[in-house]
Design an enzyme around this catalytic site. Structure first.
Site, PDB file in Angstrom:
ATOM      1  CG  ASP A  11      11.361  -1.186   2.286  1.00 31.92           C
ATOM      2  OD1 ASP A  11      11.694  -1.816   3.310  1.00 31.92           O
ATOM      3  OD2 ASP A  11      12.012  -0.230   1.839  1.00 31.92           O
ATOM      4  CG  ASP A 130      16.768   2.925  11.923  1.00 29.92           C
ATOM      5  OD1 ASP A 130      17.206   1.807  11.577  1.00 29.92           O
ATOM      6  OD2 ASP A 130      15.599   3.301  11.720  1.00 29.92           O
TER       7      ASP A 130
END
Lengths: 251, 195
Positions: A11, A130
């Protein structure tokens, strides 16, 4: 034989890795290039960089980071997070990214997938999805899983394949962060219905979870973040374990 | 050593440039026939779709130039496929350097093939010091069947040609620039080929 891929995910915010890292011998634990180099040396098959910065200016920082990663890292890597246009993608590929991933922007405007595939080729277009199981139905979620839609995971997966995606990165919001294993039932269904590769994401906690997602989930690749960043599962150890479990793996 | 990368607008070549930089070589990216002819080595890259890539080659006037090159030339991925006679992708006539056809993988397989697969039956100085069954990174939907020009094979469904050689022309279906240290060794071997 084509091997299953192990993919650490980093990330990124403002050009730095966000999550804490316990690799002691890194001069600067927040430097994504050093971490990427290390993962490549340890046997990672690919890398994913997920940018969580928000503004335009910070996106240019991302392109600079991509350039520096490409300079040092000799394995393929994907860049994702907030990508919404052909221009964004062109900039990142020119900087040296091998693939890009699109998520929310593709749900909002599915034609984006066609545009990217015809301009840059399906091989570099990963569509990230997602989803969360709501009353027995897998529903696609946006903005990192925060916003629910009425879109069905399996219908959407078929549509993105049809529109030219080269690969699907499926994250189960129910499993992400739990360390209880991947969403193998949904993954297996996806893998059976699609003819493009599927990357499993969300839920990695143990080496067995990786074995299960390759065997039961029929995933082509498995992505994880914290188990690698915190050194809970060293990549060489994971790959030796999987090979001993008769899973095709590159060592 | 002067290395030229053929510039015809066919996608991302930054990682290729960096891979040579790591070997201490700084390639020139050009579509200029004279600069290509003068180089010690020429790289023919390629990503994307065969038909439109071939059209771009023609626009840059390179269709005749490439087959006439005399120094070692390395086609990578789509670059290798365009050096063949014909590709099913976009029903495309290629450069015909390798007398073989490019076909779509069996529809029962996951396509594209994405990831690391082994190369075997290694038969060229291009693979000097590289062991049989080494892993290389591949990403492609079309392939060249095993044929007399093969200098490496890979199995995905059937066993196909993952590298080709004829005269001064070489091709790899895999991406040496993305295949870790072993891939870098292939590029180094290419630079060290005896002309």
């Amino acid at each position: 034989m084509l091997t299953k891929r192990i993919i650490p995910c980093l990330d990124i915010k403002d050009g730095r890795t966000v999550k804490g890292i316990n690799f002691k011998d890194l001069a600067d634990a927040g430097d994504p290039v050093e971490l990427a180099e290390r993962y490549a040396r340890e046997g990672a098959d690919e890398l994913v960089f997920l940018d969580i910065s928000a503004t335009e200016e910070k996106r240019r920082t991302l392109a600079e980071l991509v350039y520096h990663v490409a300079e040092k890292v000799n394995i393929p890597f994907t860049v994702g997070g907030g990508i919404s246009s052909v221009e964004d993608v062109g900039m990142l590929l020119r900087a040296g990214a091998d693939k890009i991933s699109v998520n929310s922007a593709a749900v909002k405007r599915p034609e984006l997938i066609n545009e990217l595939a015809s301009r840059f080729g399906s091989q570099c277009v990963v569509v990230a999805i997602d989803a969360k199981n709501v009353d027995g139905k897998w529903l696609v979620h946006l903005v990192g899983g925060k916003v629910a839609t009425e879109v069905d995971l399996f219908e959407w997966a078929l549509e993105v394949q049809e529109r030219g995606a080269g690969e699907i990165l499926f994250t189960s919001m129910d499993h992400d962060g739990t360390k209880n294993g991947f969403a193998n039932e949904a993954l297996s269904k996806l893998s059976d219905m699609l003819h493009i590769p599927v990357i499993a994401s969300g839920g990695a906690g143990t080496k067995e979870h990786f074995k299960d997602t390759f065997k039961e989930g029929k995933a082509d690749a498995a992505l994880a973040a914290s188990v690698f960043h915190y050194g809970e599962i060293p990549i060489p150890e994971l790959k030796t374990y999987l090979k001993n479990e008769q899973i095709p793996i590159r060592i | 050593m002067k290395v030229s990368i053929i510039d015809y607008g066919a996608g991302n070549i930054q990682s290729l440039i960096f891979a040579f930089n790591r070997l201490g070589v700084h390639p020139v990216v050009t579509d200029h026939p004279k600069l290509l002819a003068e180089a010690d080595r020429v790289i023919f890259p390629g990503v994307g779709e065969a038909g439109s890539a071939m059209a771009k080659l023609r626009q840059h006037g390179l269709e005749e130039v490439i087959p006439q090159l005399k120094q070692p030339v390395l086609g990578i991925c789509l670059g290798m496929q365009l050096m063949c006679a014909y590709s099913e992708e976009g029903d495309t006539r290629g450069l015909g350097i390798f007398d073989c056809e490019v076909k779509h993988f069996d529809r029962k397989l996951k396509v594209p093939q994405i990831g690391w697969n082994t190369i075997t039956n290694l038969k060229s100085p291009l693979f000097k010091g590289i062991e049989e069954n080494s892993y290389m990174y591949l990403v492609h939907s079309y392939y060249v069947a095993n044929n007399p020009h093969s200098i490496a094979t890979t199995k995905y469904g059937e066993t196909y040609a993952s590298a080709l050689h004829r005269n001064n022309f070489y091709g790899t279906q895999f991406h040496p620039e993305k295949s870790g240290e072993i891939g870098a060794k292939v590029l180094e071997n290419f630079l060290n080929l005896k002309d």
